[in-house]
Scaffold this active site. Structure first.
Site, short mmCIF file in Angstrom:
data_model
loop_
_atom_site.label_atom_id
_atom_site.label_comp_id
_atom_site.label_asym_id
_atom_site.label_seq_id
_atom_site.Cartn_x
_atom_site.Cartn_y
_atom_site.Cartn_z
CG HIS A 86 79.13 23.16 -14.56
ND1 HIS A 86 79.11 21.93 -15.18
CD2 HIS A 86 78.09 23.15 -13.68
CE1 HIS A 86 78.11 21.21 -14.69
NE2 HIS A 86 77.47 21.92 -13.80
CE LYS A 135 72.30 15.46 -8.79
NZ LYS A 135 72.89 16.27 -9.84
NE ARG A 153 70.76 24.43 -15.03
CZ ARG A 153 71.02 23.15 -14.86
NH1 ARG A 153 71.50 22.44 -15.85
NH2 ARG A 153 70.79 22.56 -13.71
CB SER A 165 76.18 17.03 -16.42
OG SER A 165 76.94 18.02 -15.79
P1 ADP Z 1 74.43 19.42 -8.50
O1 ADP Z 1 74.38 17.94 -8.58
O2 ADP Z 1 74.97 19.91 -7.19
O3 ADP Z 1 73.20 20.16 -8.93
P2 ADP Z 1 75.68 20.15 -11.02
O4 ADP Z 1 77.07 19.78 -11.41
O5 ADP Z 1 74.56 19.61 -11.84
O6 ADP Z 1 75.60 19.75 -9.51
O7 ADP Z 1 75.54 21.72 -10.96
C1 ADP Z 1 76.32 22.50 -10.08
C2 ADP Z 1 75.76 23.91 -10.04
O8 ADP Z 1 75.89 24.52 -11.33
C3 ADP Z 1 74.27 24.00 -9.70
O9 ADP Z 1 74.05 25.18 -8.93
C4 ADP Z 1 73.61 24.11 -11.06
O10 ADP Z 1 72.36 24.77 -10.98
C5 ADP Z 1 74.63 24.96 -11.78
N1 ADP Z 1 74.57 24.79 -13.23
C6 ADP Z 1 74.50 23.64 -13.93
N2 ADP Z 1 74.44 23.88 -15.26
C7 ADP Z 1 74.45 25.23 -15.39
C8 ADP Z 1 74.37 26.14 -16.51
N3 ADP Z 1 74.23 25.69 -17.76
N4 ADP Z 1 74.39 27.47 -16.26
C9 ADP Z 1 74.50 27.91 -15.00
N5 ADP Z 1 74.55 27.14 -13.90
C10 ADP Z 1 74.54 25.81 -14.09
#
Ligand code: ADP
Length: 161
Positions: free
Chosen positions: A17, A41, A91, A129
């Site tokens: 992130h 979620k 990803r 996460s």
């Molecule tokens: P959500 O519940 O909205 O998917 P996340 O916190 O899991 O929220 O992810 C927020 C955004 O960050 C999403 O677009 C997700 O694809 C992206 N994301 C999560 N992990 C990574 C990573 N390792 N590299 C790039 N983007 C990521």
């Protein structure tokens, strides 16, 4: 002024992130990272306050980045604050299918707000996460996966359990 939102759960924020936040902050004048409270979620591990604090600690050197938590539709909030861009990270193909659905729905709801996708750096392509939480649950080394400012906070949460 070009303003973007980066919405997500950030439960907790990871180096993946943070990489997206760093790169997006260079593309726009102002970037607001928004913890979207999403009842669909399921329950989160970290409270909104904990997630806000961890994001703030992890982004304190970025002068055009702010953090907030919101409920409701992301596009409604974007319009409210004058943001015309939503940032999302991709990803793998697995992310693409979900992101395509979300971005298309947002496009129909708000044609004036565009979703911009940034590809993950290869070294973070496996990182989520959930991966961070699995390592923390087993008291593993988080130093490569989350910002150093929040590593102890995450481990502490799991020690308490
Ligand atoms: P959500 O519940 O909205 O998917 P996340 O916190 O899991 O929220 O992810 C927020 C955004 O960050 C999403 O677009 C997700 O694809 C992206 N994301 C999560 N992990 C990574 C990573 N390792 N590299 C790039 N983007 C990521």
């Amino acid at each position: 002024m070009k303003k973007a939102l980066y919405p997500g759960s950030f439960d907790p924020v990871t180096n993946g992130h943070i990489d997206i936040i760093n790169r997006a902050s260079r593309l726009v004048d102002a970037l607001e990272v928004v913890i979207m409270v999403n009842p669909n979620k399921g329950s989160s591990t970290f409270s909104i306050e904990e997630r806000l604090e961890m994001l703030k600690l992890s982004t304190q050197t970025l002068s055009n980045v702010t953090i907030s938590a919101q409920t409701g539709l992301t596009v409604d909030y974007a319009r409210k604050v004058g943001a015309t861009v939503l940032i999302r990270g991709i990803r793998a193909v697995m992310d693409y299918e979900y992101e395509l659905q979300q971005a298309t729905a947002n496009m129909v709801l708000a044609p004036d707000v565009d979703t911009v996708f940034l590809l993950t750096k290869p070294e973070y392509s496996f990182l989520s996460s959930s991966v961070v939480k699995s390592i923390a649950l087993n008291h593993g080394d988080l130093s490569l996966f989350v910002p150093k400012e929040i590593e102890a906070k995450i481990l502490k949460k799991y020690q308490a359990q």
